[in-house]
Design a protein around this motif. Structure first.
Motif, mmCIF file in Angstrom:
data_model
loop_
_atom_site.group_PDB
_atom_site.id
_atom_site.type_symbol
_atom_site.label_atom_id
_atom_site.label_comp_id
_atom_site.label_asym_id
_atom_site.label_seq_id
_atom_site.Cartn_x
_atom_site.Cartn_y
_atom_site.Cartn_z
ATOM 1 N N ARG A 1 67.132 -35.219 31.708
ATOM 2 C CA ARG A 1 66.613 -33.918 31.252
ATOM 3 C C ARG A 1 65.121 -33.940 30.935
ATOM 4 N N LEU A 2 64.540 -35.115 30.783
ATOM 5 C CA LEU A 2 63.118 -35.208 30.439
ATOM 6 C C LEU A 2 62.250 -34.937 31.664
ATOM 7 N N LEU A 3 61.111 -34.314 31.439
ATOM 8 C CA LEU A 3 60.194 -33.964 32.525
ATOM 9 C C LEU A 3 59.109 -35.023 32.658
ATOM 10 N N PRO A 4 59.042 -35.696 33.802
ATOM 11 C CA PRO A 4 58.000 -36.710 34.016
ATOM 12 C C PRO A 4 56.614 -36.068 34.066
ATOM 13 N N ARG A 5 55.604 -36.806 33.629
ATOM 14 C CA ARG A 5 54.226 -36.299 33.615
ATOM 15 C C ARG A 5 53.496 -36.533 34.926
ATOM 16 N N SER A 6 53.998 -37.447 35.761
ATOM 17 C CA SER A 6 53.299 -37.785 37.000
ATOM 18 C C SER A 6 54.315 -38.266 38.036
ATOM 19 N N ASP A 7 53.835 -38.481 39.250
ATOM 20 C CA ASP A 7 54.704 -39.022 40.301
ATOM 21 C C ASP A 7 55.196 -40.423 39.934
ATOM 22 N N ALA A 8 54.313 -41.218 39.341
ATOM 23 C CA ALA A 8 54.710 -42.573 38.935
ATOM 24 C C ALA A 8 55.795 -42.516 37.857
ATOM 25 N N SER A 9 55.654 -41.584 36.919
ATOM 26 C CA SER A 9 56.675 -41.412 35.876
ATOM 27 C C SER A 9 57.995 -40.956 36.491
ATOM 28 N N ALA A 10 57.916 -40.048 37.445
ATOM 29 C CA ALA A 10 59.124 -39.561 38.113
ATOM 30 C C ALA A 10 59.832 -40.695 38.841
ATOM 31 N N GLN A 11 59.060 -41.583 39.475
ATOM 32 C CA GLN A 11 59.655 -42.714 40.188
ATOM 33 C C GLN A 11 60.309 -43.688 39.211
ATOM 34 N N ALA A 12 59.639 -43.977 38.097
ATOM 35 C CA ALA A 12 60.211 -44.875 37.088
ATOM 36 C C ALA A 12 61.491 -44.283 36.508
ATOM 37 N N GLN A 13 61.474 -42.991 36.245
ATOM 38 C CA GLN A 13 62.659 -42.316 35.719
ATOM 39 C C GLN A 13 63.817 -42.428 36.714
ATOM 40 N N ALA A 14 63.537 -42.164 37.975
ATOM 41 C CA ALA A 14 64.579 -42.254 39.012
ATOM 42 C C ALA A 14 65.108 -43.677 39.134
ATOM 43 N N ASP A 15 64.218 -44.662 39.071
ATOM 44 C CA ASP A 15 64.642 -46.064 39.167
ATOM 45 C C ASP A 15 65.580 -46.436 38.024
ATOM 46 N N TRP A 16 65.243 -46.021 36.792
ATOM 47 C CA TRP A 16 66.104 -46.343 35.654
ATOM 48 C C TRP A 16 67.448 -45.633 35.757
ATOM 49 N N LEU A 17 67.438 -44.417 36.262
ATOM 50 C CA LEU A 17 68.696 -43.684 36.410
ATOM 51 C C LEU A 17 69.583 -44.309 37.479
ATOM 52 N N ARG A 18 68.977 -44.948 38.485
ATOM 53 C CA ARG A 18 69.748 -45.642 39.523
ATOM 54 C C ARG A 18 69.979 -47.107 39.177
ATOM 55 N N SER A 19 69.431 -47.550 38.056
ATOM 56 C CA SER A 19 69.528 -48.958 37.628
ATOM 57 C C SER A 19 68.910 -49.906 38.643
ATOM 58 N N THR A 20 67.767 -49.520 39.200
ATOM 59 C CA THR A 20 67.106 -50.381 40.178
ATOM 60 C C THR A 20 65.804 -50.972 39.659
ATOM 61 N N SER A 21 65.482 -50.714 38.414
ATOM 62 C CA SER A 21 64.247 -51.277 37.861
ATOM 63 C C SER A 21 64.381 -52.786 37.727
ATOM 64 N N SER A 22 63.288 -53.476 37.963
ATOM 65 C CA SER A 22 63.301 -54.922 37.782
ATOM 66 C C SER A 22 62.129 -55.315 36.894
ATOM 67 N N TRP A 23 62.246 -56.453 36.246
ATOM 68 C CA TRP A 23 61.190 -56.901 35.343
ATOM 69 C C TRP A 23 59.885 -57.123 36.087
ATOM 70 N N SER A 24 59.963 -57.521 37.348
ATOM 71 C CA SER A 24 58.737 -57.781 38.097
ATOM 72 C C SER A 24 57.916 -56.503 38.303
ATOM 73 N N GLU A 25 58.565 -55.339 38.211
ATOM 74 C CA GLU A 25 57.864 -54.069 38.381
ATOM 75 C C GLU A 25 57.278 -53.541 37.076
ATOM 76 N N CYS A 26 57.657 -54.100 35.943
ATOM 77 C CA CYS A 26 57.165 -53.630 34.651
ATOM 78 C C CYS A 26 55.750 -54.149 34.411
ATOM 79 N N LYS A 27 54.896 -53.281 33.911
ATOM 80 C CA LYS A 27 53.523 -53.678 33.598
ATOM 81 C C LYS A 27 53.483 -54.288 32.207
#
Length: 114
Positions: free
Chosen positions: A81-107
């Motif tokens: 339900r949260l609104l991303p502020r940018s394309d990068a935020s939208a991608q991170a949100q989508a990745d977490w919702l799909r459980s595809t985030s990895s530690w190597s991608e975290c800054k």
């Protein structure tokens, strides 16, 4: 009222969920819907849009055992339900919702407790 939030991945080598909550609050960025480390007013406002403390243990590793757990349904619904502020935020949100985030991608932000 608009509220600006950040989705943060925290990697610790030892400790408990309580310590994450304490350290993020001390750095001025308490977890959402945290009744222990925020003011009552903040907690009440958070409770309107988030049913519980927004903290999830995505990955837990013990010696040779590595366990991963996707975001629970209630927290996934909140995140969706949260609104991303940018394309990068939208991608991170989508990745977490799909459980595809990895530690190597975290800054790495550095030591927040300094």
């Amino acid at each position: 009222a608009t509220c600006v939030l950040s989705l943060v991945g925290i990697r610790i080598s030892t400790g408990r969920r309580h310590q994450i909550r304490l350290h993020t609050a001390h750095a001025g960025h308490a977890t959402a819907c945290d009744s222990k480390y925020t003011s009552l007013d903040t907690y009440v406002m958070d409770k309107v849009w988030c049913p519980r403390n927004f903290l999830h243990r995505y990955r837990l590793t013990f010696k040779e055992k590595d366990v991963r757990e996707k975001l629970p349904r209630d927290l996934a619904e909140v995140l969706q339900r949260l609104l991303p502020r940018s394309d990068a935020s939208a991608q991170a949100q989508a990745d977490w919702l799909r459980s595809t985030s990895s530690w190597s991608e975290c800054k790495v932000l550095g030591n927040l407790s300094a």
